[in-house]
Design an enzyme around this catalytic site. Structure first.
Site, PDB file in Angstrom:
ATOM      1  N   LYS A 106     -11.223  49.049 -78.829  1.00  0.00           N
ATOM      2  CA  LYS A 106     -11.031  47.754 -79.514  1.00  0.00           C
ATOM      3  C   LYS A 106     -11.566  46.581 -78.709  1.00  0.00           C
ATOM      4  CE  LYS A 106      -7.196  49.250 -77.443  1.00  0.00           C
ATOM      5  NZ  LYS A 106      -6.272  50.356 -77.651  1.00  0.00           N
ATOM      6  N   GLY A 188       1.643  57.221 -71.858  1.00  0.00           N
ATOM      7  CA  GLY A 188       0.218  57.128 -72.240  1.00  0.00           C
ATOM      8  C   GLY A 188      -0.060  56.043 -73.261  1.00  0.00           C
ATOM      9  N   GLU A 191      -2.523  50.448 -71.635  1.00  0.00           N
ATOM     10  CA  GLU A 191      -3.915  50.486 -71.178  1.00  0.00           C
ATOM     11  C   GLU A 191      -3.928  50.683 -69.666  1.00  0.00           C
ATOM     12  OE1 GLU A 191      -6.633  50.228 -73.387  1.00  0.00           O
ATOM     13  OE2 GLU A 191      -5.009  50.436 -74.807  1.00  0.00           O
ATOM     14  N   LYS A 206      -7.412  43.635 -81.595  1.00  0.00           N
ATOM     15  CA  LYS A 206      -7.147  44.299 -82.878  1.00  0.00           C
ATOM     16  C   LYS A 206      -7.091  43.265 -84.011  1.00  0.00           C
ATOM     17  CE  LYS A 206      -4.722  48.082 -80.601  1.00  0.00           C
ATOM     18  NZ  LYS A 206      -3.445  48.497 -79.998  1.00  0.00           N
ATOM     19  N   GLY A 305      -0.886  56.441 -78.005  1.00  0.00           N
ATOM     20  CA  GLY A 305      -0.644  57.793 -77.502  1.00  0.00           C
ATOM     21  C   GLY A 305      -1.827  58.700 -77.795  1.00  0.00           C
TER      22      GLY A 305
END
Ligand code: NDP
Ligand code: HSE
Length: 429
Positions: A106, A188, A191, A206, A305
């Site tokens: 993104k 997870g 970032e 986003k 994730g």
């Protein structure tokens, strides 16, 4: 079914990439049936070649991503490295050497989406990035294809899993900020540098992508107003509770009422507990899309994730492979509307302001006068305090951000106002 496989180069084999490889392997037969040809993992580019990667043939692993995308026999490059470079150059090199691209990046799409789409068009290739926004949730394709005949007026949602996880933990378990962030990182969601999550850069990227697609215009990362959630405190949550609200980091993209401009913003906001977004827990994301003909649509699901994100990447991979076999390309950038992006000062919403003031006659009137002078109408005022000091909580009716900014600046200059403890927008009512 074609027997000659379509060749896929995987750039990055971390949280997302390793799951992409796993699903490609375990679901190989189904993917082949759905595409009409087998897909073969032809190479995996990473930084650390000696790291043990379960299920990956070590012979496929390389540190030379450039050579991999230049091979000439690659059909689709899946870019899950992240960041701007080398991802950007690898993607444009891939197009130039005949491959289509699927990306989850993104940050890159928000910054350089227009140039990357132009490069894809120039070479007659696809650029797909469903995974770049809201993880597993199908959102880009519904906006770009299913709603292509409608007019989208507003996109409002929770698009960052890490910050939703942290805010949810702070709200429901009373967890501290760092403790909740550490857990989100271990799972997870965060970032590589969590600043992108907690300072709102990830959500802003986003929002830029969503606004551009929803309104058929170009919205760059720099066009998005951004505030992170690092300054949200337990006191803010207590205040929100008293109002029957909770606090979420929201991305809000709106078309102006006259249709002539758009706004895009990311910031923490209070929303009523009765609002569906208030019930979005942990790392889940949810996005409302309001359009002229369809009305209100809600998209909900895991927003981060490895496995959920890989689901979106694989969906794109199947679509791009089908296009490739059919000798076609999917929809590219649609920016024909070329609408200006208005500044944050033009945004109109409600505000919750906490002030520390002197507790003496006339203070409330003084404060109310400042609001009136700036054209900001007060909805409710709550006061508590003792020993000559008081806390004032003012909730306003709808006002422009510029008017609210002027009000707060003037309030700070009053001798009787000791400090502005917090300012939070109130949304979703
Ligand atoms: P990771 O940090 O887990 O993985 C990055 C991978 O890229 C690693 O395998 C790393 O190699 C490799 N890599 C880094 N630099 C290079 C380089 N110069 N050349 C070749 N390989 C390189 O990131 P994620 O998997 O979490 O994220 C990947 C992308 O997906 C990002 O754009 C992210 O924003 C996006 N995304 C992530 C989501 C998530 O929940 N994690 C959700 C949605 C999107 P090595 O393994 O050797 O370190
Ligand atoms: N770090 C991102 C998040 C990953 O927490 O939402 C999904 O884009």
């Amino acid at each position: 079914m074609r027997t000659r496989p379509l060749k896929v180069a995987l750039l990055g084999c971390g949280v997302v990439g390793s799951e992409v490889a796993r699903i490609m392997t375990t679901h190989a037969a189904d993917l082949a049936a759905r595409i009409g040809a087998p897909v073969e993992l032809a190479g995996v580019a990473v930084r650390r070649p000696d790291k043990v990667r379960e299920g990956i043939d070590p012979a496929l692993v390389t540190t030379d991503a450039t050579a991999l995308v230049k091979r000439g026999d690659i059909d689709v490059v899946v870019e899950v490295i992240g960041g701007i470079e080398p991802a950007r150059t690898l993607i444009t090199t891939a197009f130039a050497h005949g491959a289509s691209v699927v990306s989850a990046n993104k940050a890159l799409i928000a910054q350089d989406g227009a140039a990357l789409h132009a490069a894809a068009d120039e070479h007659g290739k696809d650029l797909y990035y469903e995974a770049a926004v809201a993880g597993a949730i199908p959102l880009i394709r519904p906006l770009r294809e299913s709603l292509a005949g409608d007019k989208v007026n507003r996109v409002l949602g929770i698009v960052n899993g890490t910050t939703n996880f942290i805010l949810d933990a702070m709200d429901t378990t009373g967890a501290g900020y760092q403790e909740a962030l550490d857990e989100a990182t271990a799972l997870g969601y965060a970032e590589a540098d969590p600043t992108a999550d907690v300072e709102g850069f990830d959500a802003a990227a986003k929002a830029a992508i969503l606004a551009g697609i929803a309104f058929h215009t170009r919205v760059r990362l720099d066009d998005v107003y951004r505030e992170g959630m690092t300054e949200v405190t337990a006191a803010d949550f207590a205040s929100a509770k008293e109002m029957g609200c909770t606090i979420k980091l929201l991305a809000i993209c709106e078309r102006a009422a006259d249709g002539g401009s758009v706004t895009a913003r990311v910031h923490p906001a209070m929303i009523p507990l009765s609002h569906p977004l208030a019930g979005v827990r942990e790392a889940y994301n949810a996005v409302f899309v309001e359009s002229e003909a369809a009305g209100q649509l809600m998209f909900y699901g895991p927003g981060a994730g490895g496995s959920p994100t890989a689901s979106a990447v694989l969906g794109d991979l199947v679509a791009v492979c089908r296009n490739r076999l059919g000798g076609a390309t999917g929809p590219g950038e649609s920016a024909y509307a070329a609408l200006p992006v208005s500044p944050m000062g033009d945004v109109v919403t409600r505000y919750h302001i906490s002030l520390d003031v002197a507790d003496k006659p006339g203070v409330l009137a003084q404060v109310a006068t400042v609001f009136a002078e700036h054209g900001v109408s007060i909805d409710t005022v709550r006061q508590s305090g003792k020993d000559g000091e008081a806390s004032l909580v003012v909730v306003t009716h709808r006002a422009s951000d510029a008017a609210l900014g002027g009000t707060v600046e003037a309030l700070r200059k009053l001798d009787t106002v000791r400090g502005v403890a917090s300012i939070m927008r109130v949304e979703g009512e």
